[in-house]
Write an enzyme that holds these catalytic residues in place. Structure first.
Site, PDB file in Angstrom:
ATOM      1  N   ASN A  61       0.604  -1.373   0.294  1.00 31.70           N
ATOM      2  CA  ASN A  61      -0.649  -0.247   0.091  1.00 31.70           C
ATOM      3  C   ASN A  61       0.684   1.492   0.116  1.00 31.70           C
ATOM      4  OD1 ASN A  61      -1.394   2.257   0.003  1.00 31.70           O
ATOM      5  ND2 ASN A  61      -2.650   1.558   2.478  1.00 31.70           N
ATOM      6  N   TRP A  62       0.963   1.582  -0.948  1.00 35.80           N
ATOM      7  CA  TRP A  62       1.881   3.024  -1.034  1.00 35.80           C
ATOM      8  C   TRP A  62       1.567   3.886  -0.273  1.00 35.80           C
ATOM      9  CZ3 TRP A  62       3.446   3.429  -7.201  1.00 35.80           C
ATOM     10  CH2 TRP A  62       3.858   1.707  -7.431  1.00 35.80           C
ATOM     11  N   LYS A  63       0.327   4.295  -0.345  1.00 35.82           N
ATOM     12  CA  LYS A  63      -0.774   5.091   0.091  1.00 35.82           C
ATOM     13  C   LYS A  63      -0.080   6.930  -0.415  1.00 35.82           C
ATOM     14  CE  LYS A  63      -0.722   3.372   4.535  1.00 35.82           C
ATOM     15  NZ  LYS A  63      -0.382   2.985   6.192  1.00 35.82           N
ATOM     16  N   HIS A  79      -9.186   1.092   5.569  1.00 37.13           N
ATOM     17  CA  HIS A  79      -8.254   1.286   6.153  1.00 37.13           C
ATOM     18  C   HIS A  79      -8.249   2.245   7.326  1.00 37.13           C
ATOM     19  CE1 HIS A  79      -3.694   1.787   6.748  1.00 37.13           C
ATOM     20  NE2 HIS A  79      -3.632   1.558   5.969  1.00 37.13           N
ATOM     21  N   GLU A 128      -6.652   4.444   8.433  1.00 32.80           N
ATOM     22  CA  GLU A 128      -6.645   5.947   8.045  1.00 32.80           C
ATOM     23  C   GLU A 128      -8.213   6.483   7.745  1.00 32.80           C
ATOM     24  OE1 GLU A 128      -2.564   5.301   5.614  1.00 32.80           O
ATOM     25  OE2 GLU A 128      -2.175   4.972   7.576  1.00 32.80           O
ATOM     26  N   GLY A 136       2.609  -1.073   4.246  1.00 35.60           N
ATOM     27  CA  GLY A 136       2.999   0.449   3.739  1.00 35.60           C
ATOM     28  C   GLY A 136       4.503   0.792   3.312  1.00 35.60           C
ATOM     29  N   GLY A 137       5.621   1.390   4.431  1.00 29.83           N
ATOM     30  CA  GLY A 137       6.475   2.120   3.668  1.00 29.83           C
ATOM     31  C   GLY A 137       7.124   1.160   3.439  1.00 29.83           C
ATOM     32  N   SER A 181       4.125  -2.607  10.232  1.00 25.96           N
ATOM     33  CA  SER A 181       5.794  -2.488   9.885  1.00 25.96           C
ATOM     34  C   SER A 181       5.612  -3.308  10.024  1.00 25.96           C
ATOM     35  CB  SER A 181       5.822  -1.524  12.037  1.00 25.96           C
ATOM     36  OG  SER A 181       5.205  -0.177  11.749  1.00 25.96           O
ATOM     37  N   GLY A 220       3.263   2.435  11.134  1.00 25.06           N
ATOM     38  CA  GLY A 220       3.928   3.104  10.565  1.00 25.06           C
ATOM     39  C   GLY A 220       5.175   4.107  11.555  1.00 25.06           C
ATOM     40  N   GLU A 275      -4.773  -5.196  11.080  1.00 27.04           N
ATOM     41  CA  GLU A 275      -3.555  -3.777  10.892  1.00 27.04           C
ATOM     42  C   GLU A 275      -4.260  -3.314  12.784  1.00 27.04           C
ATOM     43  OE1 GLU A 275      -1.948  -2.056   7.244  1.00 27.04           O
ATOM     44  OE2 GLU A 275      -3.758  -1.138   7.652  1.00 27.04           O
TER      45      GLU A 275
HETATM   46  O1  LIG Z   1      -1.617  -0.374   4.418  1.00 28.34           O
HETATM   47  C1  LIG Z   1      -0.204  -0.311   5.499  1.00 28.34           C
HETATM   48  C2  LIG Z   1      -0.146  -0.419   6.741  1.00 28.34           C
HETATM   49  O2  LIG Z   1      -0.659   0.832   7.074  1.00 28.34           O
HETATM   50  C3  LIG Z   1       1.041  -0.550   7.601  1.00 28.34           C
HETATM   51  O3  LIG Z   1       1.859   0.565   6.887  1.00 28.34           O
HETATM   52  P1  LIG Z   1       3.144   0.518   7.561  1.00 28.34           P
HETATM   53  O4  LIG Z   1       4.251  -1.062   7.135  1.00 28.34           O
HETATM   54  O5  LIG Z   1       4.089   1.514   6.961  1.00 28.34           O
HETATM   55  O6  LIG Z   1       3.276   0.481   9.102  1.00 28.34           O
END
Ligand SMILES: O=C[C@H](O)COP(=O)(O)O
Length: 256
Positions: free
Chosen positions: A9-11, A96, A98, A235-236, A214, A174, A168
């Site tokens: 997920n690149w957000k 999600h 967010e 994510g990151g 994470s 994050g 999650e």
């Molecule tokens: O969609 C992915 C998640 O929100 C995890 O994000 P993260 O791997 O940056 O903690």
């Protein structure tokens, strides 16, 4: 055996140009490796069409990070499932944390989106997860079961068995704080048991449950080895070629 699914997920990160470089790097690393796991990249809306074209004839699929549940209409700023289908998107992240926190997405909306995704043959990845306060108050399991019950209302078993659920914990997103493999397994197992209660043990056995929060190259293998964890929503680390490649290889190793 359930197939591991690794989704990046690149957000709201990157451009079409930088996203293309990332995808070219992943796809060339994967080459014609015979993968036993599914790989999905979820770029921002503006980069989806390019992502679909760059992943054609590769083992990588493309997902959106959100969608509206209506087909069309006066919904300024939204993107419909038909629009995603039109450009060849095949997965969609729904609910999600967010989206829930910053855009007021409710379980009722998540429920409508799941129905709409299935209606349009998009593969939903449905996110659930507790806050730190809920974890500290020992409410994790009851909160997540509540989220699932409302999200799955009136969704038939033959659709639920195809679901991907992403657990999650909000406190691990994050933040660099990962749930331990034991903590993640405990919740994913309870999600599976709850699906068995709402539907049947057979449906629960088929549904895939990812962990997200994470996930990195250095913890992926341990998390993905857990019996009730069938992949990761990353994510990151999905924005860093070597990290994402290693997470994919960890999924591949545990799939053997
Ligand atoms: O969609 C992915 C998640 O929100 C995890 O994000 P993260 O791997 O940056 O903690």
């Amino acid at each position: 055996m359930r197939k591991q699914v690794i989704a990046g997920n690149w957000k709201m990160n990157g451009t079409i140009a930088s996203g293309s470089i990332l995808i070219e790097a992943f796809t060339s690393f994967l080459g014609d490796k015979d993968l036993d796991c599914e790989i999905v990249v979820c770029p921002p809306f503006t980069a989806l069409e390019r992502a679909v074209s760059l992943t054609k004839n590769t083992q990588v699929s493309v997902g959106a990070q959100n969608m509206d549940y209506h087909d069309a209409g006066a919904f300024t700023g939204e993107v419909s499932p038909l629009m995603l289908m039109e450009i060849g998107v095949s997965y969609v992240i729904i609910g999600h944390s967010e989206r829930r926190e910053y855009y007021g997405e409710t379980d009722a909306m998540v429920n409508e989106k799941i129905k709409s995704a299935f209606f349009h043959s998009l593969q939903p990845i449905v996110c659930v997860g507790e806050s730190l306060e809920q974890r500290e108050a020992n409410e994790t399991i009851s909160f997540i079961h509540g989220q699932l019950k409302r999200a799955l209302q009136d969704i038939p078993a033959d659709q639920v068995e195809k679901l991907i659920i992403a657990y999650e914990p909000i406190w691990a997103i994050g933040t660099g704080k990962t749930a331990t493999a034991d903590q993640a397994e405990e919740v994913c197992k309870s999600i599976r048991e709850y699906i068995a209660e709402l539907y049947t043990p057979n449906v629960a056995d088929l549904v895939r449950i990812q962990y997200g929060g994470s996930v990195k190259a250095n913890n992926a293998r341990e998390i993905l080895s857990e019996p009730n964890i069938d992949g990761a929503l990353v994510g990151g680390a999905s924005l860093i070629v070597d990290e994402f490649n290693e997470i994919i290889m960890a999924a591949q190793d545990v799939s053997k």
